[in-house]
Design a protein around this motif. Structure first.
Motif, short mmCIF file in Angstrom:
data_model
loop_
_atom_site.label_atom_id
_atom_site.label_comp_id
_atom_site.label_asym_id
_atom_site.label_seq_id
_atom_site.Cartn_x
_atom_site.Cartn_y
_atom_site.Cartn_z
N GLY A 66 0.81 -1.21 0.00
CA GLY A 66 0.00 0.00 0.00
C GLY A 66 0.84 1.26 0.00
N ALA A 67 1.95 1.24 0.74
CA ALA A 67 2.84 2.40 0.77
C ALA A 67 3.44 2.65 -0.62
CB ALA A 67 3.95 2.19 1.80
N ASP A 68 3.78 1.58 -1.34
CA ASP A 68 4.29 1.74 -2.70
C ASP A 68 3.24 2.38 -3.61
OD1 ASP A 68 6.73 0.67 -2.01
OD2 ASP A 68 6.33 -1.30 -2.85
N ILE A 69 1.99 1.94 -3.46
CA ILE A 69 0.90 2.52 -4.26
C ILE A 69 0.74 4.01 -3.94
CG2 ILE A 69 -1.64 2.54 -4.52
CD1 ILE A 69 -0.28 0.32 -6.14
N ARG A 70 0.72 4.35 -2.66
CA ARG A 70 0.57 5.76 -2.26
C ARG A 70 1.71 6.61 -2.79
NH1 ARG A 70 -0.54 3.45 2.92
NH2 ARG A 70 -2.78 3.36 3.27
N LEU A 71 2.93 6.11 -2.65
CA LEU A 71 4.09 6.87 -3.13
C LEU A 71 4.03 7.10 -4.63
CD1 LEU A 71 6.92 5.25 -0.98
CD2 LEU A 71 6.10 7.62 -0.83
N LEU A 72 3.72 6.06 -5.37
CA LEU A 72 3.63 6.18 -6.82
C LEU A 72 2.54 7.19 -7.21
CD1 LEU A 72 4.71 5.22 -9.53
CD2 LEU A 72 3.09 3.32 -9.44
N ARG A 73 1.40 7.09 -6.55
CA ARG A 73 0.30 8.02 -6.83
C ARG A 73 0.70 9.46 -6.46
NH1 ARG A 73 -3.70 5.69 -3.90
NH2 ARG A 73 -3.12 6.90 -2.08
N ASP A 74 1.32 9.63 -5.29
CA ASP A 74 1.69 10.97 -4.83
C ASP A 74 2.77 11.60 -5.69
OD1 ASP A 74 -0.16 10.66 -2.81
OD2 ASP A 74 1.32 10.35 -1.22
N TYR A 75 3.74 10.81 -6.13
CA TYR A 75 4.86 11.38 -6.90
C TYR A 75 4.54 11.54 -8.38
CZ TYR A 75 8.15 11.44 -3.05
OH TYR A 75 8.78 11.74 -1.88
N THR A 76 3.63 10.72 -8.90
CA THR A 76 3.37 10.80 -10.34
C THR A 76 1.99 11.34 -10.68
OG1 THR A 76 2.44 8.56 -10.52
CG2 THR A 76 4.86 8.79 -10.73
N GLY A 77 1.07 11.33 -9.70
CA GLY A 77 -0.31 11.72 -9.96
C GLY A 77 -1.08 10.68 -10.75
N ARG A 78 -0.48 9.53 -10.92
CA ARG A 78 -1.07 8.46 -11.72
C ARG A 78 -2.31 7.89 -11.04
NH1 ARG A 78 2.43 3.29 -13.82
NH2 ARG A 78 0.90 2.55 -15.35
N GLU A 79 -3.32 7.54 -11.83
CA GLU A 79 -4.54 6.93 -11.31
C GLU A 79 -4.27 5.46 -11.00
OE1 GLU A 79 -9.28 6.66 -12.36
OE2 GLU A 79 -7.85 6.70 -14.03
N MET A 80 -4.67 5.04 -9.81
CA MET A 80 -4.49 3.66 -9.36
C MET A 80 -5.86 3.09 -9.04
SD MET A 80 -1.18 3.42 -9.09
CE MET A 80 0.18 4.55 -9.10
N LEU A 81 -6.20 1.94 -9.64
CA LEU A 81 -7.48 1.30 -9.41
C LEU A 81 -7.28 -0.05 -8.73
CD1 LEU A 81 -9.11 1.99 -12.89
CD2 LEU A 81 -9.37 3.32 -10.79
N PHE A 82 -8.12 -0.35 -7.76
CA PHE A 82 -8.06 -1.60 -7.00
C PHE A 82 -9.23 -2.48 -7.43
CE2 PHE A 82 -9.62 -4.22 -3.55
CZ PHE A 82 -8.47 -4.82 -3.08
N LEU A 83 -8.95 -3.75 -7.68
CA LEU A 83 -9.99 -4.72 -8.00
C LEU A 83 -9.84 -5.93 -7.09
CD1 LEU A 83 -12.34 -5.71 -9.77
CD2 LEU A 83 -10.63 -6.65 -11.35
#
Length: 193
Positions: A66-83
């Motif tokens: 989860g921390a990796d997802i948050r960091l990637l989203r915060d640093y890149t602004g990339r949309e992350m979807l969970f299924l």
């Protein structure tokens, strides 16, 4: 929901048909390694879809992914979807909490299971009497910190939903199972596909 309605719902989210990262099994260091490998191999731009099926495992590995997802989203602004597919229990729900509720989806028939962390420990008091209180205090501090981490996770899971932190705290000790449609209706996920 009829199969036709389910197909209509799924057609609104075409990205979910082909997750970039697909995780299944026990949440542990091996899953974390597979997660990191698939993340490195995923396209570097555009939305990223992550799916998981798990009966649980190590909550710290769920937090690490989860921390990796948050960091990637915060640093890149990339949309992350969970299924979530079939079962998203325990540490899988911890991982899910890294995604905002409006980016969470479950497949039909999926169940979430939310519960308290647990600990099994034996305290062996041995040594000079003056050192024993420090041993007990260290174990107490470990428990207190684990409760804080659990509460942080509970707040992340319910943030933005119709479920209160207090409700989750009340239901978690007895393993709260939530069907996909209830999770959607309570705002824990955006939709069921």
């Amino acid at each position: 929901m009829t199969d036709n309605n389910a197909a209509n719902t799924a057609s609104r989210y075409p990205l979910l048909a082909f997750p970039h990262i697909q995780l299944h099994g026990v949440v542990d260091d091996m899953m974390y390694a597979r997660f990191k490998t698939q993340l490195a191999e995923a396209p570097q731009d555009g939305p990223l879809v992550v799916s998981i099926t798990t009966l649980g495992g190590d909550p710290e590995m769920g937090r690490a992914m989860g921390a990796d997802i948050r960091l990637l989203r915060d640093y890149t602004g990339r949309e992350m979807l969970f299924l979530g597919k079939v079962a998203v229990y325990s540490a899988g729900a911890t991982f899910m909490s890294a995604f905002p509720v409006e980016k969470r989806f479950l497949t039909r028939g999926t169940r979430l299971m939310l519960h308290e962390r647990s600990m099994t420990s034996t305290i062996n008091l041995s040594g000079p009497l003056t050192t024993l209180p420090a041993m007990l205090k260290a174990k107490l501090h470990e428990i207190e910190e684990s409760v804080k981490i659990q509460e942080e996770g509970f707040r992340d899971i319910v943030r933005g939903s119709g479920v209160t932190f207090e409700e989750l705290q009340t239901k978690a000790p007895s393993n709260w199972y939530i069907e996909a449609e209830e999770a959607r209706d309570r705002g824990l996920v955006l939709d069921v596909i």
